[in-house]
Enzyme design. Sequence first.
Site, PDB file in Angstrom:
ATOM      1  N   ASP A 166       0.806  -1.224   0.000  1.00 33.91           N
ATOM      2  CA  ASP A 166       0.000   0.000   0.000  1.00 33.91           C
ATOM      3  C   ASP A 166       0.838   1.273   0.000  1.00 33.91           C
ATOM      4  OD1 ASP A 166       0.808   0.054   2.671  1.00 33.91           O
ATOM      5  OD2 ASP A 166      -1.198   0.431   3.471  1.00 33.91           O
ATOM      6  N   CYS A 188      -2.168   3.582   5.817  1.00 30.30           N
ATOM      7  CA  CYS A 188      -1.761   2.696   6.914  1.00 30.30           C
ATOM      8  C   CYS A 188      -2.552   2.928   8.191  1.00 30.30           C
ATOM      9  CB  CYS A 188      -0.280   2.893   7.226  1.00 30.30           C
ATOM     10  SG  CYS A 188       0.836   2.686   5.842  1.00 30.30           S
TER      11      CYS A 188
END
Length: 398
Positions: free
Chosen positions: A237, A378
């Site tokens: 990510d 995150c």
Amino acid sequence: MSGEQPAAAAAATAATTAAAAAPAGLGYRMPAEWEPHTRTWMGWPERPDNWRQGGAPAQRAFAAVAAAIAQFEPVTVAANEAQVANARAMLPASVEVVCIPQDDAWLRDTGPTFVLREEASGQRSLGGIDWVFNAWGGGEGGMYATWERDQAVAATVLQAASARRFACPIVMEGGSLHADGEGTLLTTEECLLNPNRNPSLSRDEIEGWLRRMLGVQKVIWLPRGLCGDDDTNGHIDNFACFARPGTVLLAWTDDASDPQHEISVEALRVLSQATDAKGRQLKVVKVPCPPPLHYSQDEAEGVKEVHGSKARVAGDRLAASYINFYLCNGGLVMPAFGGAAAEADKRAQQALAEAFPGRRVVAVPTRDIVLGGGNIHCITQQQPATTATTATAPAVGM
């Protein structure tokens, strides 16, 4: 030999039964992030051995991210009991604050990976995968010595969301997975095949778990993640993600002297040769990285050294990327780094606006989040909607 055949048949039956009881066997799938959300879940930073100055600058950055997302959808921030009042005071009134014990604030990784099942009624049933969490490496490179509270976060969130819980016995983090909602998953070998996660499992075995738990049919493995992303061992990510089925955004630099260049070229080669679960050739959109950013002396010295935690060192490269954005209902919230990266921030905002037409792109200063080892994606976890319209989920008891 006659005894072996019934035993083999029993084993095969047991395996078939287990597969049928797994989320994929029950019709669940991991939706894409751009599908409608009920809400966003976030944590609240405070660890003095990861966040400088006792977490105060990071808390201001988390509050700014929560406020940006709250323009588009409900937000719930989970904090330890001692921080609930502080979080409540720093966050907009529209943001819900609940007490959930946690070791650190990375809800993408400690929270559940939500899955959905389409029902005949047109509604969707909500479930979630509760992975094993070991602080990104356990005793072999993990970020801190104990993580019992983090391990319990996913179950608590799933209970609050009235979602069916699927406990999975392998180590996995949400930030290591990106899905297109149509059966294709992106990940990195650097993270999932790292011996500090699941050393007894082969690549094929790990892929089998992903298929059973997330309902995917195709896993695309990039060799490495972003340069400098040592905390997570290369989470996907921070490096690459789907913008829509068949289109992947990739962190990029043209600077051949930057170690990131080799990593990005390597990933481009893999993606250019890959097809998704529907057989489509992937289109790759390069999103330029900010210039290399590093810990300053003051930033490193502001983090308290504790046995079992990873030290922050002045001059070390930050894992800074514009791929670490978050999609919410009608919007996109992206990191901005300012300073030497100010012009790059503007270019990235334009690139993301072009990649996601129709979404309002909001840039939030997040240097104090990247100092802790991650960024906006995150620290967020989307709870997908079970109807065509979004609704508010039940709150966690204080």
